[in-house]
Design a protein around this motif. Structure first.
Motif, PDB file in Angstrom:
ATOM      1  N   THR A  97      81.339  -8.386  40.357  1.00 20.27           N
ATOM      2  CA  THR A  97      81.541  -9.105  38.664  1.00 20.27           C
ATOM      3  C   THR A  97      80.731  -8.918  38.339  1.00 20.27           C
ATOM      4  OG1 THR A  97      83.443 -10.092  39.625  1.00 20.27           O
ATOM      5  CG2 THR A  97      82.693 -10.822  37.339  1.00 20.27           C
ATOM      6  N   MET A 122      79.097  -7.088  34.907  1.00 21.29           N
ATOM      7  CA  MET A 122      78.548  -7.501  33.775  1.00 21.29           C
ATOM      8  C   MET A 122      77.290  -7.029  33.351  1.00 21.29           C
ATOM      9  SD  MET A 122      80.802 -11.144  33.853  1.00 21.29           S
ATOM     10  CE  MET A 122      79.282 -11.604  35.526  1.00 21.29           C
ATOM     11  N   SER A 131      89.691 -14.574  33.188  1.00 22.66           N
ATOM     12  CA  SER A 131      89.386 -13.367  31.196  1.00 22.66           C
ATOM     13  C   SER A 131      88.143 -12.579  32.357  1.00 22.66           C
ATOM     14  CB  SER A 131      88.518 -13.798  30.109  1.00 22.66           C
ATOM     15  OG  SER A 131      87.478 -14.983  30.910  1.00 22.66           O
ATOM     16  N   LEU A 132      87.356 -13.119  33.022  1.00 16.82           N
ATOM     17  CA  LEU A 132      86.189 -12.864  33.200  1.00 16.82           C
ATOM     18  C   LEU A 132      86.553 -11.537  34.119  1.00 16.82           C
ATOM     19  CD1 LEU A 132      83.741 -15.251  34.032  1.00 16.82           C
ATOM     20  CD2 LEU A 132      83.037 -12.889  32.585  1.00 16.82           C
ATOM     21  N   ALA A 181      88.630  -8.571  33.137  1.00 18.23           N
ATOM     22  CA  ALA A 181      87.670  -7.946  32.689  1.00 18.23           C
ATOM     23  C   ALA A 181      86.855  -6.198  33.376  1.00 18.23           C
ATOM     24  CB  ALA A 181      85.962  -8.395  32.184  1.00 18.23           C
ATOM     25  N   LYS A 240      86.057  -7.234  25.242  1.00 13.64           N
ATOM     26  CA  LYS A 240      86.402  -7.102  26.448  1.00 13.64           C
ATOM     27  C   LYS A 240      85.939  -9.156  26.939  1.00 13.64           C
ATOM     28  CE  LYS A 240      85.210  -4.521  30.961  1.00 13.64           C
ATOM     29  NZ  LYS A 240      84.156  -3.487  31.196  1.00 13.64           N
ATOM     30  N   TYR A 241      84.663  -9.293  26.714  1.00 13.92           N
ATOM     31  CA  TYR A 241      84.188 -10.429  26.933  1.00 13.92           C
ATOM     32  C   TYR A 241      84.251 -11.108  26.054  1.00 13.92           C
ATOM     33  CZ  TYR A 241      82.188  -7.348  31.209  1.00 13.92           C
ATOM     34  OH  TYR A 241      81.819  -6.450  31.959  1.00 13.92           O
ATOM     35  N   HIS A 299      82.189 -14.714  26.548  1.00  9.61           N
ATOM     36  CA  HIS A 299      81.381 -14.731  26.930  1.00  9.61           C
ATOM     37  C   HIS A 299      80.035 -14.057  26.657  1.00  9.61           C
ATOM     38  CE1 HIS A 299      84.133 -17.071  29.920  1.00  9.61           C
ATOM     39  NE2 HIS A 299      84.922 -15.887  29.733  1.00  9.61           N
ATOM     40  N   VAL A 300      80.084 -13.100  26.168  1.00  9.14           N
ATOM     41  CA  VAL A 300      78.671 -12.332  25.392  1.00  9.14           C
ATOM     42  C   VAL A 300      77.926 -12.966  24.988  1.00  9.14           C
ATOM     43  CG1 VAL A 300      78.215 -10.784  23.660  1.00  9.14           C
ATOM     44  CG2 VAL A 300      80.616 -10.130  25.177  1.00  9.14           C
ATOM     45  N   LEU A 328      76.698 -13.762  29.182  1.00 11.82           N
ATOM     46  CA  LEU A 328      75.456 -12.792  29.352  1.00 11.82           C
ATOM     47  C   LEU A 328      73.912 -12.693  28.095  1.00 11.82           C
ATOM     48  CD1 LEU A 328      78.959  -9.538  28.793  1.00 11.82           C
ATOM     49  CD2 LEU A 328      77.747 -11.129  30.531  1.00 11.82           C
TER      50      LEU A 328
END
Length: 297
Positions: free
Chosen positions: A19, A23, A257-258, A261, A274-275, A278-279, A283
Motif C-alpha cells: 500500500t 500510494m 478507503s486506502l 484504492a 482515488k485518494y 488523503h491527498v 500523500l
C-alpha cells in the motif's frame, strides 16, 4: 541529476508495504516525477495491483518479469536485458487528463524459487556466500542503479524478511523506508533489523547503507491505546542521540478507503477521486518528507 532509489521494507509481512509503495509511487507521479516500481516480493502484490491479473499473467508467460531475468542471468548464464522487462504506463489512474507516468518491473510467484535456485547454482560453482553477495551487488550496481538515469524515483517493494534480492536492494538504496504498524509484533524485530543490516551487515570494505532507515507508521489507529504507546516509544527512541532509525512525521491511518484504492476498477479513477482527502492529509506531506530527506543529504 540522477533519480533516487527507495526501498520499502520490513522483516514482518502484513504491515502495509505494498500500500505504501503504490500510494507513494502514484503521489510522486502526480507531482510530476517519472516513477518506476520494482517488485521484489514473490507474492507479487504490487505487480497485480498495478498491472492487473490478465496483464501480469501475460508478462509472466512471456518471461517479462524479474525472476525470468535473474534465472537467465545467474542460472542459465546468458546475457538478458533488463529494460525489455520494464512495462511502461501501467497505472490507469488519471491526473490532469493523462495517466500517471508510472512504470513497473513485475515479479511473479516463482521469484522465491528462482532465488533459491540461484543460491544452489552459484554454490555449485564454488562461490562462497560472500561471493554470491558480491555477485548480486554487482548486478544491482550494473543493472538497477543505472535505472536512476531514466527515472526520478525507483521504488522497490521488498519481500518480508531478508531474501537475497531484498537485502541487496536495501543496502544499495538511497533511502530505506520501514513500513510498520505501531503494535508490539510489528515493531518487535525493528532493532534486530537495524543491527543486521546497518551495524553487523557491512560490506567487505566496511561500508553500510547510505543513511539510517526511516520508519513510516502505517495502519495507525489513534483510538487504540497500544498504538499510542508504541508510537510514543518510537518517537522517544528516534529522538535519542544513538538512534538507529529516524521516524517520519506522516502517519498512514487504518482506513477502508486506502484499501479500496488498491482494488481494480471498471472506470479509470482520477488521482484526487482515488485518494480523496488523503491527498492533502497524507500523500503530499509524505512526499514532502521524502524530498526533504534527500535535500538534507
Amino acid at each position: 541529476m540522477t533519480g533516487k532509489l527507495i526501498a520499502v521494507a520490513n522483516m514482518k509481512g502484513g504491515v502495509g508495504k505494498t500500500t505504501t509503495v503504490i500510494m507513494l509511487a502514484e503521489a510522486l507521479a502526480a507531482d510530476g516525477a517519472r516513477v518506476l516500481v520494482v517488485d521484489l516480493d514473490p507474492q507479487a502484490s504490487v505487480s497485480v495491483c498495478l498491472a492487473g491479473e490478465a496483464l501480469l499473467a501475460e508478462l509472466i508467460a512471456h518471461g517479462r518479469t524479474l525472476e525470468a531475468y535473474l534465472a537467465l542471468k545467474l542460472i542459465a548464464r546468458e546475457k538478458p536485458l533488463l529494460q525489455p522487462r520494464i512495462r511502461a504506463g501501467v497505472s490507469v489512474t488519471m491526473h490532469r487528463g493523462e495517466p500517471l507516468a508510472l512504470s513497473l518491473l513485475p515479479a511473479g510467484p516463482h521469484l522465491r524459487l528462482v532465488e533459491r535456485e540461484i543460491l544452489y547454482a552459484l554454490t555449485a560453482r564454488n562461490l562462497s556466500m560472500r561471493g554470491i553477495d558480491a555477485k548480486l551487488r554487482k548486478i544491482f550496481t550494473d543493472e538497477f542503479r543505472p535505472l536512476a538515469q531514466a527515472y526520478d524515483y525507483v521504488l522497490f517493494d521488498c519481500a518480508p524478511g531478508l531474501s537475497p534480492m531484498t537485502e541487496v536492494a536495501i543496502r544499495g538504496a538511497d533511502l530505506v523506508l520501514v513500513a510498520s504498524i505501531p503494535d508490539y509484533l510489528s515493531t518487535y524485530g525493528l532493532d534486530a533489523f537495524v543491527q543486521i543490516v546497518w551495524e553487523q551487515g557491512r560490506d567487505e570494505d566496511g561500508s553500510a547503507p547510505r543513511r539510517p532507515p526511516h520508519v513510516l507508521v502505517t495502519r495507525f489507529q489513534q483510538q487504540v491505546r497500544q498504538h499510542q504507546h508504541i508510537l510514543a516509544r518510537l518517537e522517544a527512541e528516534a529522538a535519542s542521540d544513538d538512534a538507529g532509525f529516524r521516524l517520519l512525521a506522516t502517519r498512514i491511518p487504518q482506513a477502508a478507503s486506502l484499501a479500496e484504492a488498491l482494488m481494480p476498477r471498471a472506470v479509470p479513477p482520477t488521482f484526487s477521486a482515488k485518494y480523496g482527502p488523503h491527498v492533502s492529509g497524507i500523500l503530499r506531506p509524505l512526499i514532502g518528507e521524502v524530498k526533504e530527506i534527500f535535500r538534507a543529504a
